[in-house]
Write a protein that holds these residues in place. Structure first.
Motif, short mmCIF file in Angstrom:
data_model
loop_
_atom_site.label_atom_id
_atom_site.label_comp_id
_atom_site.label_asym_id
_atom_site.label_seq_id
_atom_site.Cartn_x
_atom_site.Cartn_y
_atom_site.Cartn_z
N GLU A 427 0.83 -1.21 0.00
CA GLU A 427 0.00 0.00 0.00
C GLU A 427 0.87 1.26 0.00
O GLU A 427 0.59 2.23 -0.72
CB GLU A 427 -0.92 0.00 1.23
N LEU A 428 1.93 1.21 0.80
CA LEU A 428 2.83 2.37 0.86
C LEU A 428 3.61 2.55 -0.44
O LEU A 428 3.84 3.68 -0.90
CB LEU A 428 3.79 2.23 2.05
N THR A 440 8.24 12.22 -14.81
CA THR A 440 8.97 13.13 -13.93
C THR A 440 10.07 12.43 -13.15
O THR A 440 11.18 12.97 -13.00
CB THR A 440 7.99 13.80 -12.93
N TYR A 441 9.80 11.23 -12.65
CA TYR A 441 10.76 10.54 -11.78
C TYR A 441 10.97 9.10 -12.25
O TYR A 441 10.67 8.14 -11.52
CB TYR A 441 10.24 10.52 -10.33
N PRO A 442 11.48 8.91 -13.46
CA PRO A 442 11.60 7.54 -13.97
C PRO A 442 12.50 6.64 -13.13
O PRO A 442 12.16 5.47 -12.89
CB PRO A 442 12.17 7.74 -15.39
N TYR A 443 13.65 7.14 -12.70
CA TYR A 443 14.58 6.30 -11.95
C TYR A 443 14.01 5.96 -10.56
O TYR A 443 14.06 4.80 -10.13
CB TYR A 443 15.93 6.99 -11.80
N GLU A 444 13.46 6.98 -9.88
CA GLU A 444 12.87 6.73 -8.57
C GLU A 444 11.70 5.76 -8.70
O GLU A 444 11.50 4.89 -7.84
CB GLU A 444 12.39 8.04 -7.94
N ARG A 445 10.92 5.90 -9.77
CA ARG A 445 9.79 4.98 -9.99
C ARG A 445 10.30 3.55 -10.17
O ARG A 445 9.74 2.60 -9.60
CB ARG A 445 8.98 5.41 -11.20
N ALA A 446 11.37 3.40 -10.96
CA ALA A 446 11.91 2.05 -11.20
C ALA A 446 12.37 1.41 -9.90
O ALA A 446 12.14 0.21 -9.67
CB ALA A 446 13.07 2.14 -12.19
N LEU A 447 13.01 2.18 -9.03
CA LEU A 447 13.45 1.64 -7.74
C LEU A 447 12.27 1.20 -6.88
O LEU A 447 12.31 0.14 -6.24
CB LEU A 447 14.28 2.69 -6.99
N THR A 448 11.22 2.01 -6.87
CA THR A 448 10.04 1.64 -6.08
C THR A 448 9.36 0.41 -6.67
O THR A 448 8.87 -0.46 -5.93
CB THR A 448 9.05 2.82 -6.01
N LEU A 449 9.34 0.29 -7.99
CA LEU A 449 8.75 -0.89 -8.63
C LEU A 449 9.52 -2.16 -8.25
O LEU A 449 8.92 -3.21 -7.98
CB LEU A 449 8.74 -0.72 -10.16
N ILE A 450 10.85 -2.07 -8.21
CA ILE A 450 11.66 -3.22 -7.77
C ILE A 450 11.32 -3.59 -6.33
O ILE A 450 11.14 -4.77 -5.99
CB ILE A 450 13.17 -2.90 -7.91
N ASN A 451 11.22 -2.56 -5.48
CA ASN A 451 10.87 -2.82 -4.07
C ASN A 451 9.49 -3.48 -3.98
O ASN A 451 9.28 -4.40 -3.18
CB ASN A 451 10.86 -1.51 -3.28
N PHE A 452 8.56 -2.99 -4.78
CA PHE A 452 7.20 -3.54 -4.79
C PHE A 452 7.24 -5.02 -5.17
O PHE A 452 6.58 -5.86 -4.54
CB PHE A 452 6.35 -2.75 -5.79
#
Length: 507
Positions: A427-428, A440-452
């Motif tokens: 959820e977070l 806007t934040y492709p790299y940050e998004r990719a890192l969060t997707l990996i974490n997810f």
């Protein structure tokens, strides 16, 4: 302790001492230096200073950051009232200044000074008229002082930033000599740094340094240059910029330590620690920060001291993550010291940022299993403090960062009896992804997707069966990573998830 320097010609010395004697114990606060050429001594001391010669007073530009950088009239007639009014102004006793100068035009100058110092409203019309003055020095000082008014008193007015730029540029153009020009450039560069124009600030300082031989002016300018160079650093670090930064920093630090300017030395030591941390010289960085804390405590500079404790916390946490877990508790202690200065009411943003860091550290604290629940509770509490301030509406970037790190922490907490940490983590992560969009934040998004994806493998199903919705969501997220960024490591991680998902789909 001597607080103000008085450089006086031999001819005017007797008059000056007579004036000083009229005020009980005033001489104890003054460092009086007399000679036939007092102008040759004016850069020698770490104090506010005046020059008295030819029966005139000149309030000297302050290169040691004791005063508001206001430019006073150059030739003040030496009289008892003007002399003592000026001295008490430099001593911050403005009631006495008023008493001595209430019948003199000089009082208006000190009124301007006090208003700028305290951020009180001020009528700019006199400054604007003086800029059109035929006398070049009046044009210079009016432009410089009006720039200060815009910068210090009206920073949020829509016209303020362009007007401040214009005023500083006029001041630099009409400065009567290299000393006054360098003085205005220094404060223009500080203004540029406040508005994220570090490269322009550095270029201006380099220009001002070329004709400068005086060690005090050079150190004062290089102090600003160091701040600009630190802000210019970015990954991957430019080796030439780092080399120049180190040279300027050490030269400037040695000067300020030799003059016992401990506030400036403390700030430079924090920069030195940052550079040492870049080089992974953690022990060296720690010694610089400890010294900075010692200096800033002695000067009672609470805000800077809090910043030093905050940076020490970050350093010790980074060190602990680099194979030295014994520093986790020291990192926590440093952040807690910072919280004694940065509280929720007066500095809510820094307070929230510190709790963001504490939330991460508490979640990673190595300890025996029976204590992990306590650390998890502290971690969750700190993350909630951070999210209470960094809301999605007001601080979307920070909100996403805290949400992502809170989710990471959730995956480290010990299992809960009535809830699934991993489901809460997902959820977070989704909250973070709602801000970290692909454009806007492709790299940050990719890192969060990996974490997810990592967390998704551990989420409990309500029934012991294949969850097709989650399966398809994981596939979509893994494929998205490969299209988002050109990063071999992230592509490799995404591919591993896709291979595992393919196996699961066949089963």
């Amino acid at each position: 302790m001597k607080i103000v320097s008085v450089f006086v010609s031999t001819k005017d010395q007797h008059t000056v001492r007579q004036y000083i004697a009229t005020e009980d114990r005033l001489e104890e606060l003054l460092d009086i230096q007399a000679g036939d050429k007092p102008e040759n001594m004016i850069f020698s001391d770490n104090k506010p200073a005046i020059l008295v010669r030819n029966a005139q007073i000149e309030i000297l530009p302050d290169w040691y950051n004791h005063l508001v950088p206001y430019i006073f009239p150059p030739h003040i007639t030496l009289q008892e009232n003007t002399f003592l009014g000026t001295i008490f102004g430099l001593l911050d006793n403005f009631e006495k200044t008023w008493d001595y100068l209430q019948e003199y035009p000089l009082l208006q100058e000190w009124d301007n000074y006090v208003r700028i110092k305290n951020g009180y409203p001020i009528d700019v019309q006199d400054f604007e008229r003086a800029i059109k003055h035929q006398d070049n020095f009046e044009k210079y000082r009016a432009s410089h002082n009006l720039a200060l008014v815009q910068y210090y008193i009206y920073p949020h007015e829509p016209y303020s930033i362009p007007k401040t730029h214009d005023c500083f540029k006029i001041a630099i153009e009409y400065a009567p000599d290299d000393v006054f020009r360098a003085f205005s450039i220094k404060h223009y560069a500080n203004f540029l740094l406040d508005y994220a124009e570090a490269k322009a600030a550095a270029a201006l300082i380099e220009y001002a340094l070329k004709p400068t031989q005086n060690p005090v002016i050079k150190a004062s300018l290089k102090f600003v240059l160091v701040q600009a160079m630190v802000k210019m650093l970015s990954v991957p670090y430019d080796p030439e910029l780092l080399k120049a930064l180190k040279e300027n920093l050490w030269e400037t630090l040695q000067f300020y330590e030799s003059k016992q300017c401990l506030s400036e030395a403390g700030m430079l030591l924090m920069d030195a620690a940052f550079i040492a941390q870049i080089d992974h010289s953690f022990s060296e960085a720690l010694s610089y920060l400890n010294k900075a804390i010692q200096y800033l405590e002695s000067e009672e500079l609470d805000e800077m001291l809090g910043t030093a404790w905050f940076r020490k916390g970050i350093l010790l946490y980074t060190w602990s993550k680099s194979g030295s877990p014994q520093f986790y508790k020291s990192a926590i202690e440093s952040f807690q010291q910072a919280l004694k200065i940065f509280d929720k009411e007066t500095t809510p943003e820094i307070f929230a940022d510190i709790h963001h860091h504490l939330g991460i550290i508490y979640s990673e604290m190595p300890d025996e299993n029976k204590k992990r629940g306590v650390w998890a509770a502290l971690s969750a509490s700190s993350f909630k403090e951070a999210l209470a301030y960094f809301t999605k509406a007001d601080f979307p970037y920070e909100y996403a960062s805290v949400s992502n790190n809170y989710a990471n922490a959730m995956t480290l907490y010990p299992p809960m009896k009535k809830a699934d940490n991993y489901a809460k983590a997902l959820e977070l992560y989704e909250e973070a992804l709602s801000v970290r969009d692909a454009q806007t934040y492709p790299y940050e998004r990719a890192l969060t997707l990996i974490n997810f994806l990592e967390a998704s493998w551990y989420v409990s199903n309500e029934e012991d069966s294949f969850n097709e919705i989650r399966y398809r969501d994981m596939v979509a997220k893994a494929l998205e990573i490969k299209n988002l960024v050109d990063d071999p490591q992230l592509h490799e991680e995404a591919q591993k998830h896709l291979e595992e998902l393919e196996k699961l789909g066949k089963i």
